[in-house]
Write a protein that holds these residues in place. Structure first.
Motif, PDB file in Angstrom:
ATOM      1  N   PRO A 130     -12.457  30.442   2.358  1.00  0.00           N
ATOM      2  CA  PRO A 130     -12.750  29.101   2.900  1.00  0.00           C
ATOM      3  C   PRO A 130     -11.929  28.061   2.158  1.00  0.00           C
ATOM      4  N   PRO A 131     -11.591  26.957   2.812  1.00  0.00           N
ATOM      5  CA  PRO A 131     -10.788  25.925   2.151  1.00  0.00           C
ATOM      6  C   PRO A 131     -11.556  25.254   1.017  1.00  0.00           C
ATOM      7  N   ILE A 132     -10.810  24.827   0.018  1.00  0.00           N
ATOM      8  CA  ILE A 132     -11.349  24.030  -1.078  1.00  0.00           C
ATOM      9  C   ILE A 132     -10.770  22.630  -0.929  1.00  0.00           C
ATOM     10  N   ALA A 133     -11.633  21.647  -0.822  1.00  0.00           N
ATOM     11  CA  ALA A 133     -11.182  20.274  -0.636  1.00  0.00           C
ATOM     12  C   ALA A 133     -11.247  19.512  -1.953  1.00  0.00           C
ATOM     13  N   CYS A 134     -10.356  18.560  -2.089  1.00  0.00           N
ATOM     14  CA  CYS A 134     -10.367  17.639  -3.219  1.00  0.00           C
ATOM     15  C   CYS A 134     -10.139  16.253  -2.643  1.00  0.00           C
ATOM     16  N   TYR A 135     -11.119  15.378  -2.803  1.00  0.00           N
ATOM     17  CA  TYR A 135     -11.040  14.090  -2.125  1.00  0.00           C
ATOM     18  C   TYR A 135     -11.532  12.970  -3.032  1.00  0.00           C
ATOM     19  N   SER A 136     -10.700  11.917  -3.143  1.00  0.00           N
ATOM     20  CA  SER A 136     -11.104  10.740  -3.900  1.00  0.00           C
ATOM     21  C   SER A 136     -10.131   9.608  -3.594  1.00  0.00           C
ATOM     22  N   VAL A 137     -10.660   8.421  -3.401  1.00  0.00           N
ATOM     23  CA  VAL A 137      -9.847   7.220  -3.242  1.00  0.00           C
ATOM     24  C   VAL A 137      -9.736   6.536  -4.600  1.00  0.00           C
ATOM     25  N   HIS A 138      -8.550   6.029  -4.912  1.00  0.00           N
ATOM     26  CA  HIS A 138      -8.321   5.376  -6.206  1.00  0.00           C
ATOM     27  C   HIS A 138      -7.838   3.941  -5.981  1.00  0.00           C
ATOM     28  N   PRO A 139      -8.744   2.989  -5.868  1.00  0.00           N
ATOM     29  CA  PRO A 139      -8.343   1.593  -5.681  1.00  0.00           C
ATOM     30  C   PRO A 139      -7.645   1.047  -6.921  1.00  0.00           C
ATOM     31  N   ILE A 140      -6.942  -0.052  -6.737  1.00  0.00           N
ATOM     32  CA  ILE A 140      -6.128  -0.619  -7.808  1.00  0.00           C
ATOM     33  C   ILE A 140      -6.957  -0.921  -9.051  1.00  0.00           C
ATOM     34  N   ASN A 141      -8.148  -1.466  -8.893  1.00  0.00           N
ATOM     35  CA  ASN A 141      -8.939  -1.794 -10.083  1.00  0.00           C
ATOM     36  C   ASN A 141      -9.389  -0.552 -10.839  1.00  0.00           C
ATOM     37  N   GLU A 142      -9.558   0.574 -10.139  1.00  0.00           N
ATOM     38  CA  GLU A 142      -9.866   1.811 -10.853  1.00  0.00           C
ATOM     39  C   GLU A 142      -8.652   2.280 -11.640  1.00  0.00           C
ATOM     40  N   LEU A 143      -7.463   2.235 -11.036  1.00  0.00           N
ATOM     41  CA  LEU A 143      -6.253   2.628 -11.747  1.00  0.00           C
ATOM     42  C   LEU A 143      -6.010   1.721 -12.952  1.00  0.00           C
ATOM     43  N   ARG A 144      -6.306   0.453 -12.779  1.00  0.00           N
ATOM     44  CA  ARG A 144      -6.213  -0.488 -13.895  1.00  0.00           C
ATOM     45  C   ARG A 144      -7.107  -0.048 -15.046  1.00  0.00           C
ATOM     46  N   GLU A 145      -8.320   0.363 -14.732  1.00  0.00           N
ATOM     47  CA  GLU A 145      -9.263   0.780 -15.772  1.00  0.00           C
ATOM     48  C   GLU A 145      -8.813   2.083 -16.423  1.00  0.00           C
ATOM     49  N   TYR A 146      -8.306   3.028 -15.614  1.00  0.00           N
ATOM     50  CA  TYR A 146      -7.743   4.252 -16.183  1.00  0.00           C
ATOM     51  C   TYR A 146      -6.668   3.899 -17.207  1.00  0.00           C
ATOM     52  N   ALA A 147      -5.729   3.025 -16.790  1.00  0.00           N
ATOM     53  CA  ALA A 147      -4.602   2.687 -17.656  1.00  0.00           C
ATOM     54  C   ALA A 147      -5.079   1.977 -18.921  1.00  0.00           C
ATOM     55  N   ARG A 148      -6.015   1.059 -18.783  1.00  0.00           N
ATOM     56  CA  ARG A 148      -6.520   0.322 -19.945  1.00  0.00           C
ATOM     57  C   ARG A 148      -7.163   1.265 -20.951  1.00  0.00           C
ATOM     58  N   LEU A 149      -7.993   2.173 -20.456  1.00  0.00           N
ATOM     59  CA  LEU A 149      -8.696   3.087 -21.353  1.00  0.00           C
ATOM     60  C   LEU A 149      -7.759   4.133 -21.940  1.00  0.00           C
ATOM     61  N   GLY A 165       3.689   5.445  -1.717  1.00  0.00           N
ATOM     62  CA  GLY A 165       2.571   4.543  -1.957  1.00  0.00           C
ATOM     63  C   GLY A 165       2.153   4.524  -3.414  1.00  0.00           C
ATOM     64  N   GLY A 166       2.358   5.644  -4.116  1.00  0.00           N
ATOM     65  CA  GLY A 166       2.080   5.671  -5.546  1.00  0.00           C
ATOM     66  C   GLY A 166       2.978   4.716  -6.313  1.00  0.00           C
ATOM     67  N   TYR A 167       4.220   4.564  -5.856  1.00  0.00           N
ATOM     68  CA  TYR A 167       5.137   3.616  -6.498  1.00  0.00           C
ATOM     69  C   TYR A 167       4.622   2.181  -6.329  1.00  0.00           C
ATOM     70  N   TRP A 168       4.081   1.907  -5.157  1.00  0.00           N
ATOM     71  CA  TRP A 168       3.514   0.578  -4.923  1.00  0.00           C
ATOM     72  C   TRP A 168       2.374   0.321  -5.902  1.00  0.00           C
ATOM     73  N   ALA A 169       1.519   1.327  -6.095  1.00  0.00           N
ATOM     74  CA  ALA A 169       0.408   1.165  -7.039  1.00  0.00           C
ATOM     75  C   ALA A 169       0.939   0.927  -8.452  1.00  0.00           C
ATOM     76  N   VAL A 170       2.000   1.639  -8.827  1.00  0.00           N
ATOM     77  CA  VAL A 170       2.636   1.407 -10.125  1.00  0.00           C
ATOM     78  C   VAL A 170       3.053  -0.053 -10.260  1.00  0.00           C
ATOM     79  N   SER A 171       3.678  -0.592  -9.194  1.00  0.00           N
ATOM     80  CA  SER A 171       4.154  -1.979  -9.259  1.00  0.00           C
ATOM     81  C   SER A 171       2.999  -2.960  -9.439  1.00  0.00           C
ATOM     82  N   LYS A 172       1.859  -2.677  -8.810  1.00  0.00           N
ATOM     83  CA  LYS A 172       0.707  -3.568  -8.945  1.00  0.00           C
ATOM     84  C   LYS A 172       0.132  -3.525 -10.361  1.00  0.00           C
TER      85      LYS A 172
END
Length: 307
Positions: A130-149, A165-172
């Motif tokens: 059976p398939p194994i799914a991996c699903y999660s949305v990462h909004p900009i403020n979450e990425l900001r918190e990841y980077a800060r921590l 689109g990941g490059y766009w998130a990097v720019s933000k």
């Protein structure tokens, strides 16, 4: 051209469940031994998934991810460190933030993976499983918190980019201008120290899929953010060694191991991750490109600049 940095990732539980040579995440000694042999064969970065369980369905927080087992991570981490001096990089990019922070505080890795796209993967390499799914949305403020921590705990991010689109998130995140969840404005600069370490992922099944072709790789490299190094991951066995060879020729770095492609030749499993690393080393040296040691990789990645 920099020396080639080889990352080894040995866990094929989700990608290639029939691999007869891959130790399960619960076999912490076997997992660690795969990393040790691979580092001895030429890998500089040990990208480990430790031990974990998998959410069987989307959880109340809207995510379906892996859940780390701390004792297993501890044993694998200790065994790898006792063997020498590889760069220890914690994978499973979409582990929930609070669990990531717990591991950073407890185990002090040098690097950790974070997905700068939304995570949407669908693993089913064998139709009998059976398939194994991996699903999660990462909004900009979450990425900001990841980077800060990550900065707080002295961990350098491996920025996973499945698409531009990941490059766009990097720019933000680099821009450092944010609206908080309550609508207030705040500036926070320096969240992504230079140089970036970006992982480009091709052929990973799911809605983040990028074709595993030379043209796709050229496109992603042509549009890289400034002040960035990159390495290449590919989950398509038919294209894998061609794309890896192309990445080496372009001056990029590569990810090798059972997770991405366990086949040393079409349809033939490698008996160890070290065997796959040895093939990558041979390809690179045939082009006149030498292999970076862990300390040389630290200098290229910018880990020597960390406080």
């Amino acid at each position: 051209m920099d020396k080639l940095i080889i990352t080894i990732t040995s866990d094929s539980t989700m990608c290639w469940p029939r691999n007869p040579y891959c130790p399960k995440p619960s076999d912490t000694k076997g997992v660690a031994q795969e990393y040790v042999r691979s580092v001895n064969a030429g890998a500089a970065i040990a990208h480990t998934h430790g031990s974990y369980e998998i959410d069987t369905e989307i959880q109340p927080d809207g995510r379906q991810l892996q859940v780390p087992i701390m004792d297993g991570w501890r044993d694998i981490t200790d065994r790898i460190r006792a063997s020498g001096n590889p760069i220890l990089q914690f994978g499973l990019a979409s582990i929930r933030l609070e669990q990531k922070v717990e591991m950073w505080k407890e185990f002090r890795p040098e690097m950790t993976s974070i997905n700068f796209n939304s995570h949407d993967e669908f693993f089913q390499p064998d139709p009998e499983y059976p398939p194994i799914a991996c699903y999660s949305v990462h909004p900009i403020n979450e990425l900001r918190e990841y980077a800060r921590l990550a900065n707080k705990y002295n961990v350098k991010l491996e920025v996973e980019c499945f698409s531009p689109g990941g490059y766009w998130a990097v720019s933000k995140i680099r821009e450092g201008k944010f609206f908080n969840d309550d609508g207030t404005y705040q500036e926070e600069m320096g969240l992504l120290p230079d140089p970036l370490w970006i992982e480009l992922l091709f052929g990973w099944t799911g809605q983040g899929w990028m074709p595993p072709t030379a043209r796709a790789l050229n496109f992603m490299v042509d549009h890289l953010p400034p002040r960035a190094n990159y390495h290449v991951s590919c989950l398509d066995p038919d294209a894998y060694w061609r794309l890896i060879t192309h990445a080496i020729a372009l001056g990029g770095h590569v990810r090798i191991g059972f997770e991405d492609c366990p086949f040393i030749e079409p349809g033939t499993y490698a008996t160890s991750n070290a065997q796959l690393v040895e093939k990558a080393v041979k390809i690179a040296r045939s082009m006149g490109r030498e292999i970076a040691s862990p300390d040389e990789a630290r200098a290229i990645i910018g880990l020597n600049n960390k406080a």
